[in-house]
Scaffold this motif. Structure first.
Motif: not given
Length: 347
Positions: A4-7, A13-17, A326-332, A334-341
């Protein structure tokens, strides 16, 4: 770091960009001793306890770590809680492609990971777009370097350098900026030295990047010999002319051939054993998305913890993600949560 924290970090992160604030903040500047001299680096220190240390590797752009998009990236990673160390890789920023690029990345990682104030755990994560993403994967295939790495995120990386060069030379519709950089580096293997011609190529690259109102290229081009001007025009507009020279380059042996082999990630794949996130733009006009797909397939086959995200939300090696689809945002997320974890140094 739990899922949850990673998400939540990924969403931040995506909002900051999406920020348009490109001003360089107050950063700590340090000097990185490397085998070829020293590199300067900007250090972004979080206000609270750091979640981990991320080293960002700039792409083939003259402003490097202070390219406006890269500043936004570094600030955003920092705001979500990570210590960010962003070196200025002078060779890469000068459009020079060589094995030194890989050595510079390795030396930077070794030095940064040894600095207890910047990296208490002795391990860093890597965030690298484009060509530098592939260089970073090659660098971390070295066991000594791998021991200092938590995870790697690449954006628009290539698997096989021969395929990328051949593709850019053959397809006139692909990105001219990337093509000219490759010509600058590899055409000498075909024709040898020609200072006037290669200066014209470099000035054309700089004009493309900076979008100068009064460009640098035209004054030099007007003074060139007709034979050199004709050669430049053929390079720019005639794919058959470019491919003729690419075929000559491919026939080279010895050190020239070794360079091309050493720059292909596929030749180092059996030494990669770290968590890796591969992000790629679906319509990347420099490196096709199937390059990251190929890397992902090979890594997964070896049992490497690897995640692939191909998206419409970025172009080649871009660090700015549009959230319009917006349909692609959940995939991003999930992907970045993997990296941040994986980049998290907490217990």
């Amino acid at each position: 770091m739990n899922q949850l924290t990673a998400w939540l970090k990924s969403i931040q992160f995506l909002l900051g960009l999406q920020s348009t604030e490109e001003t360089l903040p107050a950063v700590r500047e340090i000097s990185l001793p490397i085998r070829n001299g020293n590199l300067r680096a900007d250090c972004y220190i979080p206000k609270s306890k750091s979640l981990g240390t991320i080293v960002t590797i700039n792409g083939l752009a003259p402003l490097g770590n202070r390219d406006p998009r890269f500043i936004i990236l570094n600030k955003t990673l920092n705001k979500i809680g990570y210590t960010v160390v962003s070196p200025f890789f002078d060779e890469i920023c000068d459009y020079k492609i060589s094995l030194r690029n890989i050595d510079d990345i390795k030396d930077s990682i070794l030095f940064i990971s040894d600095q207890k104030d910047l990296c208490p755990s002795g391990k860093v994560s890597i965030f690298a777009p484009s060509f530098s993403g592939s260089l970073s994967l090659i660098a971390v295939s070295d066991k000594q370097i791998a021991n200092r790495i938590n995870s790697v995120c690449t954006i628009g990386a290539f698997a096989n350098v021969d395929d990328i060069i051949g593709n850019l030379f053959a397809d006139q519709n692909l990105d001219e900026y990337g093509r000219m950089i490759l010509l600058l580096n590899f055409l000498p293997l075909s024709i040898g030295e020609n200072k006037s011609l290669f200066k014209a190529i470099k000035l054309a690259i700089l004009d493309n990047y900076f979008k100068y109102k009064d460009n640098l290229f035209e004054p030099h081009y007007s003074k060139m010999k007709k034979t050199d001007r004709d050669f430049f025009e053929n390079l720019k507009y005639d794919k058959n002319f470019r491919m003729k020279h690419w075929e000559i380059i491919l026939k080279k042996s010895g050190k020239d051939r070794e360079l091309l082999s050493a720059l292909s990630v596929t030749n180092h794949i059996n030494s990669l054993n770290l968590p890796i996130l591969l992000i790629h733009g679906l319509k990347d006009d420099v490196v096709p998305a199937n390059e990251s797909s190929m890397l992902h397939k090979k890594l997964v086959a070896r049992g490497v913890e690897c995640k692939l995200c191909i998206t419409n939300l970025i172009s080649h090696g871009d660090t700015g993600f549009s959230l319009k689809t917006l349909l692609e945002v959940p995939k991003l997320i999930t992907s970045f949560s993997f990296f941040f974890r994986k980049a998290y140094d907490g217990k």
